[in-house]
Design a protein around this motif. Sequence first.
Motif, PDB file in Angstrom:
ATOM      1  N   ASP A   1       5.887   3.266 -16.172  1.00 54.93           N
ATOM      2  CA  ASP A   1       6.870   4.330 -15.468  1.00 54.93           C
ATOM      3  C   ASP A   1       5.975   4.649 -14.151  1.00 54.93           C
ATOM      4  OD1 ASP A   1       8.415   4.307 -17.514  1.00 54.93           O
ATOM      5  OD2 ASP A   1       7.743   6.540 -18.452  1.00 54.93           O
ATOM      6  N   MET A   2       4.839   4.838 -13.891  1.00 54.50           N
ATOM      7  CA  MET A   2       4.255   5.163 -12.691  1.00 54.50           C
ATOM      8  C   MET A   2       4.342   3.874 -11.698  1.00 54.50           C
ATOM      9  SD  MET A   2       0.247   5.996 -11.985  1.00 54.50           S
ATOM     10  CE  MET A   2      -0.476   4.418 -12.755  1.00 54.50           C
ATOM     11  N   CYS A   3       4.050   2.766 -12.294  1.00 53.63           N
ATOM     12  CA  CYS A   3       4.097   1.525 -11.275  1.00 53.63           C
ATOM     13  C   CYS A   3       5.538   1.426 -10.820  1.00 53.63           C
ATOM     14  CB  CYS A   3       3.563   0.239 -12.128  1.00 53.63           C
ATOM     15  SG  CYS A   3       1.897   0.203 -12.456  1.00 53.63           S
ATOM     16  N   LYS A   4       6.636   1.554 -11.727  1.00 53.88           N
ATOM     17  CA  LYS A   4       7.919   1.393 -11.322  1.00 53.88           C
ATOM     18  C   LYS A   4       8.533   2.392 -10.210  1.00 53.88           C
ATOM     19  CE  LYS A   4       9.887  -0.658 -15.592  1.00 53.88           C
ATOM     20  NZ  LYS A   4      10.817  -0.560 -16.730  1.00 53.88           N
ATOM     21  N   ASP A   5       7.760   3.619 -10.547  1.00 56.86           N
ATOM     22  CA  ASP A   5       8.125   4.872  -9.293  1.00 56.86           C
ATOM     23  C   ASP A   5       7.606   4.428  -8.180  1.00 56.86           C
ATOM     24  OD1 ASP A   5       9.264   7.215  -8.590  1.00 56.86           O
ATOM     25  OD2 ASP A   5       7.354   8.251  -8.988  1.00 56.86           O
ATOM     26  N   ILE A   6       6.371   3.874  -8.185  1.00 59.72           N
ATOM     27  CA  ILE A   6       5.403   3.658  -6.996  1.00 59.72           C
ATOM     28  C   ILE A   6       6.564   2.500  -6.223  1.00 59.72           C
ATOM     29  CG2 ILE A   6       3.457   2.645  -5.786  1.00 59.72           C
ATOM     30  CD1 ILE A   6       1.953   4.177  -8.009  1.00 59.72           C
ATOM     31  N   LEU A   7       6.579   1.387  -6.983  1.00 59.71           N
ATOM     32  CA  LEU A   7       7.504   0.278  -6.565  1.00 59.71           C
ATOM     33  C   LEU A   7       9.027   0.439  -5.816  1.00 59.71           C
ATOM     34  CD1 LEU A   7       6.155  -2.295  -8.734  1.00 59.71           C
ATOM     35  CD2 LEU A   7       5.587  -2.334  -6.432  1.00 59.71           C
ATOM     36  N   GLU A   8       9.586   1.429  -6.495  1.00 54.82           N
ATOM     37  CA  GLU A   8      11.002   1.697  -6.313  1.00 54.82           C
ATOM     38  C   GLU A   8      11.096   2.911  -5.340  1.00 54.82           C
ATOM     39  OE1 GLU A   8      12.923   2.535 -10.000  1.00 54.82           O
ATOM     40  OE2 GLU A   8      12.187   0.386 -10.922  1.00 54.82           O
ATOM     41  N   ASN A   9      10.271   3.997  -5.260  1.00 55.94           N
ATOM     42  CA  ASN A   9      10.336   4.940  -4.518  1.00 55.94           C
ATOM     43  C   ASN A   9       9.256   5.332  -3.574  1.00 55.94           C
ATOM     44  OD1 ASN A   9      12.892   5.802  -5.847  1.00 55.94           O
ATOM     45  ND2 ASN A   9      11.520   6.055  -7.577  1.00 55.94           N
ATOM     46  N   GLY A  10       8.116   4.378  -3.700  1.00 57.65           N
ATOM     47  CA  GLY A  10       7.092   4.513  -2.641  1.00 57.65           C
ATOM     48  C   GLY A  10       7.334   4.516  -1.349  1.00 57.65           C
ATOM     49  N   THR A  11       6.207   4.931  -0.575  1.00 57.24           N
ATOM     50  CA  THR A  11       6.152   4.706   0.973  1.00 57.24           C
ATOM     51  C   THR A  11       5.101   3.528   1.229  1.00 57.24           C
ATOM     52  OG1 THR A  11       6.314   7.027   1.440  1.00 57.24           O
ATOM     53  CG2 THR A  11       5.423   5.752   3.202  1.00 57.24           C
ATOM     54  N   SER A  12       5.723   2.601   2.087  1.00 52.13           N
ATOM     55  CA  SER A  12       4.913   1.451   2.564  1.00 52.13           C
ATOM     56  C   SER A  12       4.149   1.848   3.862  1.00 52.13           C
ATOM     57  CB  SER A  12       5.813   0.157   2.971  1.00 52.13           C
ATOM     58  OG  SER A  12       5.113  -0.787   3.590  1.00 52.13           O
TER      59      SER A  12
ATOM     60  N   PRO B   1      -8.718  -0.242   4.942  1.00 46.37           N
ATOM     61  CA  PRO B   1      -8.968  -1.143   4.006  1.00 46.37           C
ATOM     62  C   PRO B   1      -8.604  -2.855   4.629  1.00 46.37           C
ATOM     63  CG  PRO B   1      -8.141   0.304   2.682  1.00 46.37           C
ATOM     64  CD  PRO B   1      -7.972   0.700   4.312  1.00 46.37           C
ATOM     65  N   LYS B   2      -9.681  -3.891   4.451  1.00 47.46           N
ATOM     66  CA  LYS B   2      -9.173  -5.042   4.646  1.00 47.46           C
ATOM     67  C   LYS B   2      -9.345  -5.961   3.482  1.00 47.46           C
ATOM     68  CE  LYS B   2     -10.144  -4.691   9.825  1.00 47.46           C
ATOM     69  NZ  LYS B   2     -10.917  -5.251  10.884  1.00 47.46           N
ATOM     70  N   TRP B   3      -8.661  -7.221   3.510  1.00 46.40           N
ATOM     71  CA  TRP B   3      -8.936  -8.307   2.417  1.00 46.40           C
ATOM     72  C   TRP B   3     -10.296  -8.866   3.058  1.00 46.40           C
ATOM     73  CZ3 TRP B   3      -6.602  -7.090  -1.730  1.00 46.40           C
ATOM     74  CH2 TRP B   3      -5.540  -6.647  -1.757  1.00 46.40           C
ATOM     75  N   ALA B   4     -10.633  -9.844   1.977  1.00 43.40           N
ATOM     76  CA  ALA B   4     -11.791 -10.765   2.562  1.00 43.40           C
ATOM     77  C   ALA B   4     -11.549 -11.414   3.639  1.00 43.40           C
ATOM     78  CB  ALA B   4     -12.091 -11.343   1.262  1.00 43.40           C
ATOM     79  N   ASP B   5     -10.271 -11.974   4.212  1.00 42.68           N
ATOM     80  CA  ASP B   5     -10.183 -12.831   5.115  1.00 42.68           C
ATOM     81  C   ASP B   5     -10.024 -12.004   6.304  1.00 42.68           C
ATOM     82  OD1 ASP B   5      -7.685 -11.532   4.853  1.00 42.68           O
ATOM     83  OD2 ASP B   5      -6.419 -13.432   4.157  1.00 42.68           O
ATOM     84  N   GLY B   6      -9.986 -10.672   6.420  1.00 40.60           N
ATOM     85  CA  GLY B   6     -10.128  -9.681   7.283  1.00 40.60           C
ATOM     86  C   GLY B   6      -8.855  -9.251   7.761  1.00 40.60           C
ATOM     87  N   SER B   7      -7.752  -9.629   7.171  1.00 41.42           N
ATOM     88  CA  SER B   7      -6.418  -8.991   7.222  1.00 41.42           C
ATOM     89  C   SER B   7      -6.458  -7.767   6.731  1.00 41.42           C
ATOM     90  CB  SER B   7      -5.331  -9.957   6.989  1.00 41.42           C
ATOM     91  OG  SER B   7      -5.321 -10.133   5.386  1.00 41.42           O
ATOM     92  N   PHE B   8      -5.522  -6.886   7.354  1.00 41.68           N
ATOM     93  CA  PHE B   8      -5.272  -5.419   7.001  1.00 41.68           C
ATOM     94  C   PHE B   8      -4.635  -5.522   5.387  1.00 41.68           C
ATOM     95  CE2 PHE B   8      -5.671  -4.482  11.378  1.00 41.68           C
ATOM     96  CZ  PHE B   8      -6.750  -3.727  11.301  1.00 41.68           C
ATOM     97  N   ALA B   9      -5.238  -4.451   4.549  1.00 44.01           N
ATOM     98  CA  ALA B   9      -4.406  -4.562   3.299  1.00 44.01           C
ATOM     99  C   ALA B   9      -3.637  -3.296   3.229  1.00 44.01           C
ATOM    100  CB  ALA B   9      -5.740  -4.257   2.189  1.00 44.01           C
ATOM    101  N   TYR B  10      -2.193  -3.570   3.186  1.00 43.21           N
ATOM    102  CA  TYR B  10      -1.286  -2.438   3.197  1.00 43.21           C
ATOM    103  C   TYR B  10      -0.908  -2.304   1.756  1.00 43.21           C
ATOM    104  CZ  TYR B  10      -1.003  -3.515   8.097  1.00 43.21           C
ATOM    105  OH  TYR B  10      -1.251  -3.722   9.265  1.00 43.21           O
ATOM    106  N   THR B  11      -0.205  -1.002   1.593  1.00 44.07           N
ATOM    107  CA  THR B  11       0.140  -0.694   0.392  1.00 44.07           C
ATOM    108  C   THR B  11       1.334  -0.093   0.204  1.00 44.07           C
ATOM    109  OG1 THR B  11      -0.501   1.579   0.773  1.00 44.07           O
ATOM    110  CG2 THR B  11      -2.291   0.179  -0.357  1.00 44.07           C
ATOM    111  N   ILE B  12       1.906   0.164  -1.136  1.00 48.86           N
ATOM    112  CA  ILE B  12       3.075   1.024  -1.292  1.00 48.86           C
ATOM    113  C   ILE B  12       2.416   2.178  -2.050  1.00 48.86           C
ATOM    114  CG2 ILE B  12       5.231   1.237  -2.567  1.00 48.86           C
ATOM    115  CD1 ILE B  12       5.765  -1.679  -2.301  1.00 48.86           C
ATOM    116  N   LYS B  13       2.712   3.574  -1.646  1.00 45.74           N
ATOM    117  CA  LYS B  13       2.014   4.593  -2.216  1.00 45.74           C
ATOM    118  C   LYS B  13       3.176   5.732  -2.535  1.00 45.74           C
ATOM    119  CE  LYS B  13       0.510   7.452   1.101  1.00 45.74           C
ATOM    120  NZ  LYS B  13      -0.384   8.069   1.909  1.00 45.74           N
ATOM    121  N   LYS B  14       2.608   6.431  -3.578  1.00 44.83           N
ATOM    122  CA  LYS B  14       3.347   7.673  -3.895  1.00 44.83           C
ATOM    123  C   LYS B  14       2.235   8.940  -3.891  1.00 44.83           C
ATOM    124  CE  LYS B  14       6.555   8.712  -6.083  1.00 44.83           C
ATOM    125  NZ  LYS B  14       7.936   9.233  -5.642  1.00 44.83           N
TER     126      LYS B  14
END
Length: 282
Positions: free
Chosen positions: A10-21, A29-42
């Motif tokens: 339920d938490m994951c569905k709520d984040i994916l459906e109603n979260g903020t990108s 945060p960055k990934w190992a290749d140096g690119s920025f690590a973006y999220t969907i958040k609640k």
Amino acid sequence: MSLADKLFIDMCKDILENGTSTEGEKVRPKWADGSFAYTIKKFGVVNRYDLSKEFPALTLRRTAFKSCVDEILWIWQKKSNNVNKLNSHIWDSWADEQGSIGKAYGYQLGVKHRYKEGDMDQVDRIIYDLKNNPYSRRIMSNIYVHQDLHEMNLYPCAYSMTFNVTKGEDSGRLKLNAVLNQRSQDVLAANNWNVCQYAVLLHMLAQVSGMEAGELVHVIADAHIYDRHIPIIRELIARPVYEAPSFWINPDIKNFYDFTLEDVRLDDYVTGPKVENIPVAV
């Protein structure tokens, strides 16, 4: 289906459906290749786990139970900030050449403070109050110490525990409950890891205080799914689920500092396959 599975799905569905990108925003945060690590958040996710009914281990995939218990003992029992005293390598990215993560996590719990009852660190103060003043509303830990943040290699994520004692309706025994406050959480990599380790901690503290385990309330200020984790999460929450495992804790242990990895275990832990090669943002 275990309650932990339902809450996670339920938490994951709520984040994916109603979260903020956060895509395109200024992020650390960055990934190992140096690119920025973006999220969907609640913001402000709250999950409640009744430990008197089941142990909250996911069955969608196996949680590395021994490793997460090892980490919580490293923090709360050893009060260590050195990765050389930890049996896993999860902290290696934040350790210096000597293995230190700075004045973080276990270091803060080991600092002694002066109370009217004497000098104690935060863990010993909690145990003292649970045994001597269980209905106190002041039984808590805090490792987010602003004056030391500049000497921490990573700011604490799970930073505070607040304990509260009630009475069991059926047993009449005292019941130990706790609120775990977390400023930030990588849902795929860390959610059930944190839930399991603090559930074990609550069981341990309840036992050495002559109580039974009650509720663990997990409050997450920023619960996020990283962009590269989204397809993994979608596959994970579509999996079959199973009954919760049984939790065993050695009933002979009466001193918190006597607990070892062998004094707790999960029985009948049936899960889906391991999720391999999860990318980690640093």
